[in-house]
Design an enzyme around this catalytic site. Structure first.
Site, PDB file in Angstrom:
ATOM      1  N   HIS A 175      43.788  39.404  35.516  1.00  5.13           N
ATOM      2  CA  HIS A 175      43.685  40.203  34.291  1.00  5.13           C
ATOM      3  C   HIS A 175      43.580  41.688  34.609  1.00  5.13           C
ATOM      4  CE1 HIS A 175      39.350  41.024  34.798  1.00  5.13           C
ATOM      5  NE2 HIS A 175      39.212  39.764  35.173  1.00  5.13           N
ATOM      6  N   CYS A 191      37.450  36.204  39.261  1.00  4.58           N
ATOM      7  CA  CYS A 191      38.745  36.566  38.686  1.00  4.58           C
ATOM      8  C   CYS A 191      39.429  37.639  39.536  1.00  4.58           C
ATOM      9  CB  CYS A 191      38.578  37.065  37.253  1.00  4.58           C
ATOM     10  SG  CYS A 191      38.201  35.747  36.059  1.00  4.58           S
TER      11      CYS A 191
END
Length: 229
Positions: A175, A191
């Protein structure tokens, strides 16, 4: 008898005169009185003012505010791999993401990875894509950081940034970020984060089902990729 008739005539005349005076007075009064107002006041219809449409800012603006080290800027590099074009390879220890182009080349991006104790490795695939995604921290993260919001709508202030690519059925994503100065660092909960400009570029190249290989922290890529001149 004659006197009675005269008296009655005088009374009748007096009564008639009084009635006439009253009629004239009523007429004068009616003429002087203002006419009643119409019970409804007509006004022009109210115009509804629509709020201005707010579009998301250009994703490049915040990234330009942070001067990236040259090695973390998006660039085409030589990269030897047997993986098919379109594969994503995440070089965790070197904080690089490679998008395989084929013919010995790849696009290399600088990334931020999991901090100590939060790195992981394995093979996944892109299961979902989202633009300006909402953020709902998973229970595991809330247990560690109970002050986090339970939900945050997508937008420039959202920690998932401009784009997100969800990895399989895991809690992990590739992301964007509203903190581009964290690229090249080990700061996340697992992440993979990229600048908003870079994640938008990668997002445009990636399809649902794209293979994603995450290298373990202990394994350094044999070929770190040299820039194509």
């Amino acid at each position: 008898m004659f006197n009675s008739i005269k008296l009655n005539s005088r009374l009748a005349a007096a009564a008639f005169g009084a009635l006439a005076i009253g009629t004239v007075a009523f007429a004068d009064s009616a003429a002087a009185a203002p006419l009643p107002m119409f019970p409804f006041i007509l006004t022009p219809p109210t115009q509804t003012v629509q709020p201005p449409v707010q579009s998301m800012p250009q994703v490049q603006e915040e990234d330009r505010a942070v001067e990236m080290p040259a090695r973390f800027r998006r660039q085409t590099v030589s990269y030897a791999t047997r993986e098919a074009p379109g594969t994503i390879i995440i070089d965790t220890p070197n904080t690089y993401l490679y998008y395989v182009l084929g013919n010995g080349q790849a696009l290399r991006y600088g990334i931020g990875v999991g901090r100590d104790g939060f790195t992981w490795s394995g093979i996944q695939s892109v299961s979902r894509k989202a633009e300006w995604p909402d953020w709902t921290p998973p229970p595991e993260m809330i247990a560690r950081q109970p002050y986090l919001p339970r939900h945050m709508a997508g937008g420039p202030g959202n920690p998932l940034g401009a784009r997100a690519m969800y990895l399989g059925g895991t809690i992990y994503r590739i992301h964007g970020t509203n903190a581009p100065d964290t690229i090249g660092k080990r700061v996340s909960s697992g992440c993979i984060r990229m600048t908003n400009e870079d994640v938008t570029d990668l997002y445009s190249r990636v399809n649902i089902g794209t293979k994603v290989i995450v290298l373990p922290m202990t394994e350094r890529s044999a070929d770190l990729g040299s820039a194509v001149r």
